[in-house]
Design a protein around this motif. Structure first.
Motif, PDB file in Angstrom:
ATOM      1  N   LYS A 101     -15.132 -56.207 -20.807  1.00  0.00           N
ATOM      2  CA  LYS A 101     -15.104 -55.449 -19.570  1.00  0.00           C
ATOM      3  C   LYS A 101     -14.475 -56.311 -18.477  1.00  0.00           C
ATOM      4  O   LYS A 101     -14.733 -57.502 -18.373  1.00  0.00           O
ATOM      5  CB  LYS A 101     -16.519 -55.047 -19.164  1.00  0.00           C
ATOM      6  CG  LYS A 101     -16.572 -54.219 -17.907  1.00  0.00           C
ATOM      7  CD  LYS A 101     -17.991 -53.807 -17.567  1.00  0.00           C
ATOM      8  CE  LYS A 101     -17.971 -53.006 -16.279  1.00  0.00           C
ATOM      9  NZ  LYS A 101     -19.286 -52.645 -15.837  1.00  0.00           N
ATOM     10  N   LYS A 102     -13.641 -55.686 -17.651  1.00  0.00           N
ATOM     11  CA  LYS A 102     -13.032 -56.366 -16.513  1.00  0.00           C
ATOM     12  C   LYS A 102     -14.088 -56.510 -15.421  1.00  0.00           C
ATOM     13  O   LYS A 102     -14.736 -55.560 -15.044  1.00  0.00           O
ATOM     14  CB  LYS A 102     -11.854 -55.531 -16.009  1.00  0.00           C
ATOM     15  CG  LYS A 102     -10.842 -56.296 -15.217  1.00  0.00           C
ATOM     16  CD  LYS A 102      -9.750 -55.392 -14.709  1.00  0.00           C
ATOM     17  CE  LYS A 102      -8.563 -55.422 -15.611  1.00  0.00           C
ATOM     18  NZ  LYS A 102      -7.381 -54.777 -15.023  1.00  0.00           N
ATOM     19  N   VAL A 103     -14.252 -57.731 -14.928  1.00  0.00           N
ATOM     20  CA  VAL A 103     -15.243 -58.018 -13.905  1.00  0.00           C
ATOM     21  C   VAL A 103     -14.553 -58.755 -12.764  1.00  0.00           C
ATOM     22  O   VAL A 103     -13.849 -59.732 -12.982  1.00  0.00           O
ATOM     23  CB  VAL A 103     -16.375 -58.916 -14.463  1.00  0.00           C
ATOM     24  CG1 VAL A 103     -17.427 -59.196 -13.407  1.00  0.00           C
ATOM     25  CG2 VAL A 103     -16.990 -58.302 -15.692  1.00  0.00           C
ATOM     26  N   LYS A 104     -14.755 -58.287 -11.548  1.00  0.00           N
ATOM     27  CA  LYS A 104     -14.150 -58.965 -10.398  1.00  0.00           C
ATOM     28  C   LYS A 104     -14.920 -60.242 -10.098  1.00  0.00           C
ATOM     29  O   LYS A 104     -16.120 -60.315 -10.257  1.00  0.00           O
ATOM     30  CB  LYS A 104     -14.154 -58.053  -9.174  1.00  0.00           C
ATOM     31  CG  LYS A 104     -13.299 -56.835  -9.376  1.00  0.00           C
ATOM     32  CD  LYS A 104     -12.669 -56.425  -8.087  1.00  0.00           C
ATOM     33  CE  LYS A 104     -11.877 -55.168  -8.306  1.00  0.00           C
ATOM     34  NZ  LYS A 104     -10.490 -55.353  -8.386  1.00  0.00           N
ATOM     35  N   ASN A 105     -14.182 -61.256  -9.670  1.00  0.00           N
ATOM     36  CA  ASN A 105     -14.788 -62.538  -9.301  1.00  0.00           C
ATOM     37  C   ASN A 105     -15.423 -62.459  -7.924  1.00  0.00           C
ATOM     38  O   ASN A 105     -15.397 -61.420  -7.267  1.00  0.00           O
ATOM     39  CB  ASN A 105     -13.729 -63.636  -9.293  1.00  0.00           C
ATOM     40  CG  ASN A 105     -13.528 -64.224 -10.664  1.00  0.00           C
ATOM     41  OD1 ASN A 105     -14.246 -63.920 -11.601  1.00  0.00           O
ATOM     42  ND2 ASN A 105     -12.532 -65.067 -10.786  1.00  0.00           N
ATOM     43  N   TYR A 124     -12.872 -61.474 -17.146  1.00  0.00           N
ATOM     44  CA  TYR A 124     -13.302 -60.574 -18.214  1.00  0.00           C
ATOM     45  C   TYR A 124     -14.595 -61.097 -18.807  1.00  0.00           C
ATOM     46  O   TYR A 124     -14.769 -62.296 -18.975  1.00  0.00           O
ATOM     47  CB  TYR A 124     -12.232 -60.484 -19.298  1.00  0.00           C
ATOM     48  CG  TYR A 124     -10.938 -59.882 -18.794  1.00  0.00           C
ATOM     49  CD1 TYR A 124     -10.744 -58.515 -18.821  1.00  0.00           C
ATOM     50  CD2 TYR A 124      -9.938 -60.684 -18.260  1.00  0.00           C
ATOM     51  CE1 TYR A 124      -9.566 -57.961 -18.341  1.00  0.00           C
ATOM     52  CE2 TYR A 124      -8.759 -60.141 -17.780  1.00  0.00           C
ATOM     53  CZ  TYR A 124      -8.577 -58.775 -17.826  1.00  0.00           C
ATOM     54  OH  TYR A 124      -7.426 -58.224 -17.350  1.00  0.00           O
ATOM     55  N   ALA A 125     -15.511 -60.179 -19.129  1.00  0.00           N
ATOM     56  CA  ALA A 125     -16.790 -60.553 -19.735  1.00  0.00           C
ATOM     57  C   ALA A 125     -16.947 -59.820 -21.060  1.00  0.00           C
ATOM     58  O   ALA A 125     -16.544 -58.658 -21.198  1.00  0.00           O
ATOM     59  CB  ALA A 125     -17.934 -60.190 -18.804  1.00  0.00           C
TER      60      ALA A 125
END
Length: 161
Positions: free
Chosen positions: A102-106, A93-94
């Motif tokens: 916001k959800k952010v994929k690694n 999450y960022a």
């Protein structure tokens, strides 16, 4: 005459019976209220718990196998056997400049691994006591390992089988 007195002393009467019943009742009440009966009857129950290993390389998934023993790193005690494993894409999450999250994929090569473990122990509402002396409950973080991989994990679920 001494023989008659000895026979009267050894006779069992209703008062003796009532005293014994009262003592047994008190012991049973303390056992039930203290949870002793529950603890005794739940020992050696098969329990299952699932741990989540956050953000590991995808290749690590192949190093954990069904049937592997799981060990607690601090004292090398066996805390169960792997009965299932799965994974999902690792997510981060960022916080954006406007304060929203916001959800952010690694990175593509990273996953969250889920390992289900089976062990003998006791189970209650707080969690499980594996082998009678190792607490496992939802939210517990622990360092553990299998034959080929060391990892940090968090217990996400614990159930009686």
């Amino acid at each position: 005459m001494d023989n008659n007195i000895q026979k009267k002393k050894l006779r069992f009467n209703i008062i003796d019976f009532l005293i014994i019943v009262a003592i047994v009742a008190v012991v049973v009440v303390f056992a039930v209220r203290g949870g002793i009966i529950k603890k005794i009857s739940s020992y050696n129950t098969t329990i299952t718990y699932t741990v989540k290993v956050f953000d590991v390389q995808k290749g690590s998934f192949d190093l954990v196998n069904v049937g592997d023993s799981l060990y607690f790193d601090e004292d090398d005690r066996r805390i169960g056997k792997v009965v299932d494993k799965s994974f999902s894409e690792s997510v981060d999450y960022a916080v954006l400049s406007d304060g929203t999250i916001k959800k952010v994929k690694n990175v593509e090569d990273r996953i969250d691994m889920y390992i289900t473990i089976e062990a003998d122990g006791t189970f209650d509402d707080d969690g499980c006591m594996v082998n009678g002396d190792f607490f496992v409950g939802k939210g517990k973080k622990m360092d553990c390992y299998v034959d080929k991989l060391f990892f940090n994990a968090e217990v996400i679920e614990a159930n009686s089988k």
